[in-house]
Write a protein that holds these residues in place. Structure first.
Motif, PDB file in Angstrom:
ATOM      1  N   SER A 130     -11.965 -41.320  49.756  1.00 51.48           N
ATOM      2  CA  SER A 130     -12.517 -42.621  49.364  1.00 51.48           C
ATOM      3  C   SER A 130     -13.811 -42.519  48.572  1.00 51.48           C
ATOM      4  O   SER A 130     -14.296 -43.517  48.040  1.00 51.48           O
ATOM      5  N   SER A 131     -14.356 -41.318  48.459  1.00 48.82           N
ATOM      6  CA  SER A 131     -15.632 -41.135  47.765  1.00 48.82           C
ATOM      7  C   SER A 131     -15.484 -40.752  46.305  1.00 48.82           C
ATOM      8  O   SER A 131     -16.487 -40.718  45.584  1.00 48.82           O
ATOM      9  N   TYR A 132     -14.272 -40.469  45.866  1.00 43.18           N
ATOM     10  CA  TYR A 132     -14.123 -39.846  44.547  1.00 43.18           C
ATOM     11  C   TYR A 132     -13.148 -40.553  43.620  1.00 43.18           C
ATOM     12  O   TYR A 132     -12.141 -41.126  44.045  1.00 43.18           O
ATOM     13  N   VAL A 133     -13.491 -40.446  42.335  1.00 37.10           N
ATOM     14  CA  VAL A 133     -12.597 -40.890  41.276  1.00 37.10           C
ATOM     15  C   VAL A 133     -11.318 -40.058  41.319  1.00 37.10           C
ATOM     16  O   VAL A 133     -11.363 -38.853  41.576  1.00 37.10           O
ATOM     17  N   MET A 134     -10.210 -40.709  41.065  1.00 40.95           N
ATOM     18  CA  MET A 134      -8.923 -40.018  40.988  1.00 40.95           C
ATOM     19  C   MET A 134      -8.298 -40.252  39.612  1.00 40.95           C
ATOM     20  O   MET A 134      -8.507 -41.298  38.988  1.00 40.95           O
ATOM     21  N   ARG A 135      -7.524 -39.291  39.172  1.00 41.04           N
ATOM     22  CA  ARG A 135      -6.920 -39.350  37.841  1.00 41.04           C
ATOM     23  C   ARG A 135      -5.479 -38.889  37.882  1.00 41.04           C
ATOM     24  O   ARG A 135      -5.105 -38.060  38.715  1.00 41.04           O
ATOM     25  N   TRP A 136      -4.700 -39.408  36.964  1.00 41.49           N
ATOM     26  CA  TRP A 136      -3.357 -38.896  36.681  1.00 41.49           C
ATOM     27  C   TRP A 136      -3.377 -38.315  35.263  1.00 41.49           C
ATOM     28  O   TRP A 136      -3.838 -38.970  34.322  1.00 41.49           O
ATOM     29  N   TYR A 137      -2.867 -37.107  35.146  1.00 42.77           N
ATOM     30  CA  TYR A 137      -2.662 -36.442  33.865  1.00 42.77           C
ATOM     31  C   TYR A 137      -1.161 -36.219  33.692  1.00 42.77           C
ATOM     32  O   TYR A 137      -0.393 -36.259  34.642  1.00 42.77           O
ATOM     33  N   ARG A 138      -0.786 -35.893  32.474  1.00 40.51           N
ATOM     34  CA  ARG A 138       0.587 -35.457  32.214  1.00 40.51           C
ATOM     35  C   ARG A 138       0.594 -34.373  31.142  1.00 40.51           C
ATOM     36  O   ARG A 138      -0.313 -34.296  30.312  1.00 40.51           O
ATOM     37  N   GLN A 139       1.652 -33.577  31.205  1.00 41.08           N
ATOM     38  CA  GLN A 139       1.822 -32.527  30.214  1.00 41.08           C
ATOM     39  C   GLN A 139       3.284 -32.446  29.822  1.00 41.08           C
ATOM     40  O   GLN A 139       4.143 -32.138  30.670  1.00 41.08           O
ATOM     41  N   VAL A 181       5.464 -33.534  32.969  1.00 42.59           N
ATOM     42  CA  VAL A 181       5.066 -33.283  34.349  1.00 42.59           C
ATOM     43  C   VAL A 181       3.771 -34.054  34.578  1.00 42.59           C
ATOM     44  O   VAL A 181       2.830 -33.943  33.786  1.00 42.59           O
ATOM     45  N   TYR A 182       3.742 -34.824  35.637  1.00 44.40           N
ATOM     46  CA  TYR A 182       2.588 -35.651  35.962  1.00 44.40           C
ATOM     47  C   TYR A 182       1.799 -35.018  37.112  1.00 44.40           C
ATOM     48  O   TYR A 182       2.382 -34.623  38.130  1.00 44.40           O
ATOM     49  N   TYR A 183       0.484 -34.938  36.897  1.00 51.61           N
ATOM     50  CA  TYR A 183      -0.403 -34.270  37.852  1.00 51.61           C
ATOM     51  C   TYR A 183      -1.478 -35.237  38.361  1.00 51.61           C
ATOM     52  O   TYR A 183      -2.074 -35.986  37.585  1.00 51.61           O
ATOM     53  N   TRP A 211      -6.099 -29.886  41.409  1.00 47.76           N
ATOM     54  CA  TRP A 211      -4.840 -30.368  40.844  1.00 47.76           C
ATOM     55  C   TRP A 211      -3.732 -30.288  41.882  1.00 47.76           C
ATOM     56  O   TRP A 211      -3.704 -29.376  42.705  1.00 47.76           O
ATOM     57  N   GLY A 212      -2.796 -31.209  41.770  1.00 47.86           N
ATOM     58  CA  GLY A 212      -1.572 -31.094  42.528  1.00 47.86           C
ATOM     59  C   GLY A 212      -0.612 -30.168  41.809  1.00 47.86           C
ATOM     60  O   GLY A 212      -0.914 -29.631  40.735  1.00 47.86           O
TER      61      GLY A 212
END
Length: 115
Positions: free
Chosen positions: A29-38, A92-94, A105-106
């Motif tokens: 809950s303390s951090y920014v989260m992001r989705w990337y893709r490649q 692929v989404y990360y 990274w996931g």
């Protein structure tokens, strides 16, 4: 720190998918989260960002109006709702976060948009 994505798959153009990323090992809950893709043969690109409280989001221009990032801090999970999918969304989404000098990274989840 562990990020585990799920929800990818094969979908026809115009279809929808909802990706999930379950986080553990840090104060989610303390951090920014992001989705990337490649996509194959391309560099990884930032798709969407959400602030720790979930009150501010940002999107790659090509997905604005089609994708929605959200989070549930009680479940330590971030989501990416993808609607009106196009073949060019195939990638692929990360899930990603960075804090304390580290980048996390996931393993990624494959999204394929094809008829």
């Amino acid at each position: 720190v562990q990020l585990v994505e799920s929800g990818g798959g094969l979908v026809q153009p115009g279809g929808s998918l909802r990706l999930s990323c379950a986080a553990s090992g840090f104060t989610f809950s303390s951090y920014v989260m992001r989705w990337y893709r490649q996509a194959p043969g391309k560099e990884r690109e930032l798709v969407a960002t959400i602030t720790s409280a979930g009150d501010i989001t940002n999107y790659l221009d090509s997905v604005k109006g089609r994708f929605t990032i959200s989070r549930d801090n009680a479940k330590n999970t971030v989501y990416l709702q993808m609607n009106s999918l196009k073949p060019e969304d195939t990638a692929v989404y990360y899930c990603h976060s960075r804090f304390g000098g580290g980048y996390y990274w996931g393993q990624g989840t494959q999204v394929t948009v094809s008829s």
